[in-house]
Design a protein around this motif. Structure first.
Motif, PDB file in Angstrom:
ATOM      1  N   TYR A 126       0.821  -1.201   0.000  1.00  0.00           N
ATOM      2  CA  TYR A 126       0.000   0.000   0.000  1.00  0.00           C
ATOM      3  C   TYR A 126       0.863   1.263   0.000  1.00  0.00           C
ATOM      4  O   TYR A 126       2.004   1.260   0.472  1.00  0.00           O
ATOM      5  CB  TYR A 126      -0.898   0.047   1.239  1.00  0.00           C
ATOM      6  CG  TYR A 126      -1.880  -1.082   1.356  1.00  0.00           C
ATOM      7  CD1 TYR A 126      -2.798  -1.343   0.351  1.00  0.00           C
ATOM      8  CD2 TYR A 126      -1.909  -1.886   2.498  1.00  0.00           C
ATOM      9  CE1 TYR A 126      -3.715  -2.381   0.474  1.00  0.00           C
ATOM     10  CE2 TYR A 126      -2.816  -2.915   2.626  1.00  0.00           C
ATOM     11  CZ  TYR A 126      -3.721  -3.161   1.618  1.00  0.00           C
ATOM     12  OH  TYR A 126      -4.612  -4.186   1.745  1.00  0.00           O
ATOM     13  N   ARG A 198      -4.116   3.923   0.623  1.00  0.00           N
ATOM     14  CA  ARG A 198      -4.928   4.022   1.823  1.00  0.00           C
ATOM     15  C   ARG A 198      -4.895   5.454   2.359  1.00  0.00           C
ATOM     16  O   ARG A 198      -3.818   6.051   2.502  1.00  0.00           O
ATOM     17  CB  ARG A 198      -4.440   3.048   2.895  1.00  0.00           C
ATOM     18  CG  ARG A 198      -4.635   1.597   2.515  1.00  0.00           C
ATOM     19  CD  ARG A 198      -6.116   1.257   2.523  1.00  0.00           C
ATOM     20  NE  ARG A 198      -6.311  -0.166   2.264  1.00  0.00           N
ATOM     21  CZ  ARG A 198      -6.686  -0.667   1.110  1.00  0.00           C
ATOM     22  NH1 ARG A 198      -6.875   0.141   0.072  1.00  0.00           N
ATOM     23  NH2 ARG A 198      -6.873  -1.969   0.959  1.00  0.00           N
ATOM     24  N   THR A 446      -6.264  -0.714  15.474  1.00  0.00           N
ATOM     25  CA  THR A 446      -5.401   0.389  15.025  1.00  0.00           C
ATOM     26  C   THR A 446      -4.024   0.266  15.661  1.00  0.00           C
ATOM     27  O   THR A 446      -2.997   0.433  14.998  1.00  0.00           O
ATOM     28  CB  THR A 446      -6.031   1.752  15.377  1.00  0.00           C
ATOM     29  OG1 THR A 446      -7.272   1.893  14.679  1.00  0.00           O
ATOM     30  CG2 THR A 446      -5.124   2.903  14.993  1.00  0.00           C
ATOM     31  N   ASN A 468      -9.127  -2.711   8.925  1.00  0.00           N
ATOM     32  CA  ASN A 468      -7.989  -1.825   9.128  1.00  0.00           C
ATOM     33  C   ASN A 468      -7.477  -1.362   7.759  1.00  0.00           C
ATOM     34  O   ASN A 468      -7.544  -2.117   6.794  1.00  0.00           O
ATOM     35  CB  ASN A 468      -6.886  -2.543   9.905  1.00  0.00           C
ATOM     36  CG  ASN A 468      -5.700  -1.644  10.217  1.00  0.00           C
ATOM     37  OD1 ASN A 468      -4.714  -1.629   9.478  1.00  0.00           O
ATOM     38  ND2 ASN A 468      -5.780  -0.880  11.274  1.00  0.00           N
ATOM     39  N   PRO A 469      -6.935  -0.163   7.672  1.00  0.00           N
ATOM     40  CA  PRO A 469      -6.499   0.352   6.370  1.00  0.00           C
ATOM     41  C   PRO A 469      -5.297  -0.380   5.767  1.00  0.00           C
ATOM     42  O   PRO A 469      -5.205  -0.486   4.541  1.00  0.00           O
ATOM     43  CB  PRO A 469      -6.138   1.811   6.664  1.00  0.00           C
ATOM     44  CG  PRO A 469      -6.773   2.141   7.959  1.00  0.00           C
ATOM     45  CD  PRO A 469      -6.829   0.864   8.724  1.00  0.00           C
ATOM     46  N   GLU A 528     -11.919  -6.198   3.762  1.00  0.00           N
ATOM     47  CA  GLU A 528     -11.278  -5.563   2.609  1.00  0.00           C
ATOM     48  C   GLU A 528     -12.282  -5.388   1.475  1.00  0.00           C
ATOM     49  O   GLU A 528     -12.360  -4.323   0.843  1.00  0.00           O
ATOM     50  CB  GLU A 528     -10.091  -6.412   2.148  1.00  0.00           C
ATOM     51  CG  GLU A 528      -9.522  -6.040   0.793  1.00  0.00           C
ATOM     52  CD  GLU A 528      -8.652  -4.799   0.804  1.00  0.00           C
ATOM     53  OE1 GLU A 528      -8.282  -4.329  -0.277  1.00  0.00           O
ATOM     54  OE2 GLU A 528      -8.355  -4.300   1.911  1.00  0.00           O
ATOM     55  N   LYS A 531     -14.453  -2.552   2.206  1.00  0.00           N
ATOM     56  CA  LYS A 531     -13.724  -1.302   2.485  1.00  0.00           C
ATOM     57  C   LYS A 531     -13.945  -0.816   3.919  1.00  0.00           C
ATOM     58  O   LYS A 531     -14.149   0.362   4.170  1.00  0.00           O
ATOM     59  CB  LYS A 531     -14.095  -0.220   1.480  1.00  0.00           C
ATOM     60  CG  LYS A 531     -13.800  -0.601   0.037  1.00  0.00           C
ATOM     61  CD  LYS A 531     -13.965   0.563  -0.921  1.00  0.00           C
ATOM     62  CE  LYS A 531     -12.806   1.533  -0.798  1.00  0.00           C
ATOM     63  NZ  LYS A 531     -12.815   2.557  -1.863  1.00  0.00           N
ATOM     64  N   ASN A 532     -13.879  -1.756   4.864  1.00  0.00           N
ATOM     65  CA  ASN A 532     -13.932  -1.389   6.284  1.00  0.00           C
ATOM     66  C   ASN A 532     -12.525  -1.028   6.740  1.00  0.00           C
ATOM     67  O   ASN A 532     -11.815  -1.827   7.348  1.00  0.00           O
ATOM     68  CB  ASN A 532     -14.485  -2.544   7.120  1.00  0.00           C
ATOM     69  CG  ASN A 532     -15.927  -2.862   6.817  1.00  0.00           C
ATOM     70  OD1 ASN A 532     -16.280  -3.991   6.527  1.00  0.00           O
ATOM     71  ND2 ASN A 532     -16.781  -1.849   6.880  1.00  0.00           N
ATOM     72  N   TYR A 533     -12.112   0.199   6.437  1.00  0.00           N
ATOM     73  CA  TYR A 533     -10.764   0.659   6.754  1.00  0.00           C
ATOM     74  C   TYR A 533     -10.823   1.543   7.995  1.00  0.00           C
ATOM     75  O   TYR A 533     -10.704   2.767   7.930  1.00  0.00           O
ATOM     76  CB  TYR A 533     -10.174   1.431   5.573  1.00  0.00           C
ATOM     77  CG  TYR A 533     -10.140   0.659   4.275  1.00  0.00           C
ATOM     78  CD1 TYR A 533      -9.933  -0.716   4.255  1.00  0.00           C
ATOM     79  CD2 TYR A 533     -10.332   1.305   3.062  1.00  0.00           C
ATOM     80  CE1 TYR A 533      -9.906  -1.436   3.070  1.00  0.00           C
ATOM     81  CE2 TYR A 533     -10.301   0.599   1.859  1.00  0.00           C
ATOM     82  CZ  TYR A 533     -10.094  -0.765   1.872  1.00  0.00           C
ATOM     83  OH  TYR A 533     -10.078  -1.465   0.689  1.00  0.00           O
TER      84      TYR A 533
END
Length: 544
Positions: A126, A198, A446, A468-469, A528, A531-533
Motif C-alpha cells: 500500500y 490508503r 489500530t 484496518n487500512p 477488505e 472497504k472497512n478501513y
C-alpha cells in the motif's frame, strides 16, 4: 451425540451450556452429576455444586467471580447471584516450560509477500496518505476521491443507485423497490503490484495535550514503518502540535535499513489548496510508480506477525474461536514467527497466568506496571475493568470482565511471553508479545497494525464489520448461527468445535491455510471487500 454442556477445567465449579437447558435436563461434568433446576440459556453458566454466599466462581481454572447469593447445583449463574472478582497477581519467579508444536508439515510452506529493505515482509503493498492534523482531513478526502477513481481502486456504491431510483420515483410521484447491485471494481487497476492507496483521517494533531500529539506521531510512524506500506504522503497544516519533525524522530527510532519514501506537503508553506494538492498528486504518483516495481516473492511463515483481537464476544468465544486463534499463534511462533495479543482491560483475571509465562522478570514487571496503571486510571474516573463487558457480551453469557478476559486470553495460546509493548511501541521480538491497547475494537486493531502486525485474526460471537487500512483483518466466528446470519463479514467459522464436529487443532490448520492465502493476496478478507478501513488512534484516556 451433541454435548449439551461443558466444563472447561477440572478445577471449575460451573459448567457452560452449549445449548438451551431446561429444568430436568441432566448433566455429568467434572465428576459432578445432577439435574438443571432453572432455565440456562445457551452460552451461559450453571453451578456444578451448591455454592454459599461469598464463594469464588471458578472457570478456566481461575477465579472469575464471587457469589452474592446462594446458588444450588444445577441453577443458572446470573448477575443477580454473582459479581466480578479476580485473584491477586504478582511476580512469581516461576520458570515456564513450553515445548513448541510439531509444525513439520508447515516448515517448507511459504506465502507470497513483499520483502522490505529492513527484513520485514508485507502481506500487501500500500501507499499511505495521511494528515498530521484534523485540519487536513478534507484535503485527504479530495485526494482519495481522485486517486481511487483514476487508479481503479474505487468500487461502485450500490446504495447510490438505490437513492437515485428513489429520487426518480419521488419525482414521478411513484415509489418502487430497488435492488442493490454487488460491489464491483469501476475500472481495472493501473499498477499491478500495488494493492491500494490508503487514506487515513483522524481527529487529533492539535488541541489536547502534547502527549496526545506525541502518541499520534508515534502511531503514524508505526504505520509508515509497517511491512505492508511502501511509502507515505503526509499532509501538514504547519502550525499544529503534531509536527512533522516529531513524526520523523519517532520513525527514526524504529526504522532499520533503508528508509521508505515519505512525501511531506505543508499547506502553510505551499499557499493555496490547489498548489498543495497538485504537489501531493504529482509526487504521490511518482512514488506509486516506484512502489509498483516491488513484486510478490516467496517468504517463510516465520515472517508472519499475527495480531490477536476479539470483538462482539459471546459465551462461546473462549471455547471455540479464541482457542483456535491461540492454536494458530502457537503454530506461527513454533515456525519462528510472532504474535501480538492486545486489549489489556480484557486480560483482567488472566494476569497471573501471563505473568508466569513471561521469559524474564523485567518483562513481567512491565506487564504488571502497565496493568496497574491502566486499572488505576479507570478507577480514578469512577470506572474500572469490571465495567468492560458490553450489554451484548452480558446477554450472551459474559457476565463479568474476568469471565470475558479469561476467555479472551486464550487467543494468546500457550507460548512464553517474549515481550510486553506499551501502546505505539513497535515489535522487536519473535514469539508472543503483549500490547497495551484498550478493549475498544477499532482502537485496538489500530494499535496492532501500528506495532507491526501484518495479519490480524479477529474473533467474534456477535458480529462486527471492523477492518484496518493497512492490515488484513480475518473475522473468525465462534458459532454456526453467526456465520450463517452474517456471511458478508465472516471469513472463517469455528462453530464446529461447539457441535463436536471439529477440533481446535483441525480448525487451527484450516485457519493457517486461509492466512497463507490472505497473506499471498489470493483471498481478500470480507472487511477488505467492503472497504472497512477503520482507524481510531487511542488518546491514552480511559477506554475500556
Amino acid at each position: 451425540m451433541i454435548n449439551k454442556a461443558l466444563c472447561l477445567d477440572p478445577a471449575d465449579n460451573v459448567g457452560v451450556a452449549l445449548t438451551d437447558l431446561k429444568p430436568g435436563d441432566s448433566y455429568a461434568l467434572n465428576g459432578a452429576k445432577g439435574q438443571i433446576i432453572s432455565e440456562v440459556s445457551s452460552k451461559h453458566k450453571f453451578a456444578l455444586e451448591d455454592l454459599s454466599v461469598g464463594e469464588d466462581i471458578l472457570m478456566y481454572g481461575t477465579i472469575v467471580g464471587e457469589t452474592t447469593q446462594e446458588i444450588k447445583a444445577g441453577e443458572a449463574v446470573t448477575l443477580a447471584n454473582i459479581k466480578h472478582k479476580i485473584r491477586d497477581f504478582k511476580e512469581s519467579g516461576a520458570t515456564y516450560e513450553w515445548s513448541s508444536l510439531d509444525v513439520k508439515r508447515w516448515s517448507d510452506k511459504t506465502f507470497m509477500g513483499y520483502e522490505r529493505a529492513d527484513g520485514q515482509v508485507g502481506t500487501a503493498n500500500y501507499w499511505l496518505v495521511m494528515p498530521m492534523v484534523f485540519c487536513e482531513n478534507t484535503n485527504v478526502k479530495l485526494l482519495q476521491d481522485a486517486f481511487e477513481k483514476a487508479l481503479g481502486f474505487a468500487v461502485d456504491n450500490p446504495y447510490e443507485n438505490q437513492v437515485r431510483n428513489l429520487v426518480a420515483a419521488y419525482q414521478q410521484e411513484k415509489f418502487t423497490e430497488s435492488v442493490s447491485a454487488p460491489l464491483q471494481d469501476t475500472n481495472s487497476k493501473v499498477f499491478e503490484n500495488i494493492d491500494g492507496v490508503r487514506f487515513l483521517t483522524h481527529e487529533g494533531g492539535c488541541g489536547g495535550t502534547r502527549r496526545d500529539s506525541d502518541t499520534l506521531c508515534a502511531l503514524l510512524a508505526g504505520y509508515i514503518n509497517h511491512p505492508n506500506v511502501a511509502g507515505a504522503t503526509i499532509l501538514s497544516l504547519g502550525c499544529q502540535n503534531a509536527q512533522v519533525s516529531i513524526l520523523k524522530e519517532s520513525l527514526s527510532k524504529i526504522q532499520k535499513g533503508a528508509s521508505k519514501p515519505v512525501i511531506v506537503c505543508d499547506q502553510q508553506e505551499e499557499g493555496t489548496t490547489k498548489v498543495l494538492l497538485e504537489k501531493a498528486v504529482k509526487e504521490t504518483f511518482a512514488g506509486l510508480v516506484e512502489a509498483n516495481k516491488i513484486p510478490r516473492t516467496p517468504a517463510p511463515l516465520s515472517k508472519l506477525v499475527i495480531g490477536l483481537e476479539c470483538g462482539g464476544s459471546d459465551g462461546f468465544s473462549g471455547i471455540s474461536a479464541n482457542p483456535t486463534l491461540g492454536q494458530v499463534s502457537d503454530m506461527v511462533i513454533s515456525l519462528g514467527g510472532a504474535a501480538i495479543l492486545s486489549e489489556f482491560p480484557e486480560l483482567c483475571g488472566a494476569e497471573q497466568t501471563l505473568i508466569d509465562r513471561c521469559k524474564t522478570p523485567e518483562i513481567s514487571d512491565k506487564f504488571i506496571r502497565l496493568m496497574d496503571e491502566y486499572a488505576r486510571a479507570a478507577e480514578n474516573v469512577g470506572s474500572g475493568f469490571d465495567m468492560n463487558p458490553s450489554p451484548g457480551n452480558i446477554k450472551d453469557g459474559l457476565l463479568t470482565d474476568a469471565i470475558k478476559s479469561c476467555g479472551a486470553a486464550k487467543k494468546g495460546g500457550t507460548a512464553p511471553v517474549s515481550d510486553v509493548l506499551d501502546y505505539t511501541e513497535y515489535i522487536k521480538e519473535k514469539g508472543l508479545n503483549l500490547l497495551c491497547t484498550p478493549g475498544n475494537d477499532v482502537e485496538s486493531t489500530t494499535g496492532l497494525a501500528g506495532s507491526g502486525a501484518n495479519v490480524i485474526l479477529f474473533s467474534t460471537g456477535l458480529g462486527t464489520p471492523t477492518g484496518n487500512p493497512v492490515c488484513p483483518v480475518i473475522k473468525v466466528s465462534t458459532n454456526d448461527k453467526l456465520a450463517a446470519r452474517m456471511p458478508d463479514i465472516i471469513d472463517f467459522n469455528t462453530g464446529g468445535i461447539i457441535s463436536g464436529e471439529e477440533t481446535i487443532e483441525s480448525a487451527g490448520d484450516k485457519l493457517l491455510e486461509l492466512i497463507v492465502d490472505v497473506a499471498s493476496g489470493r483471498v481478500k478478507t470480507k472487511a477488505e471487500q467492503k472497504k472497512n478501513y477503520d482507524f481510531i488512534p487511542w488518546k491514552r484516556g480511559v477506554s475500556l
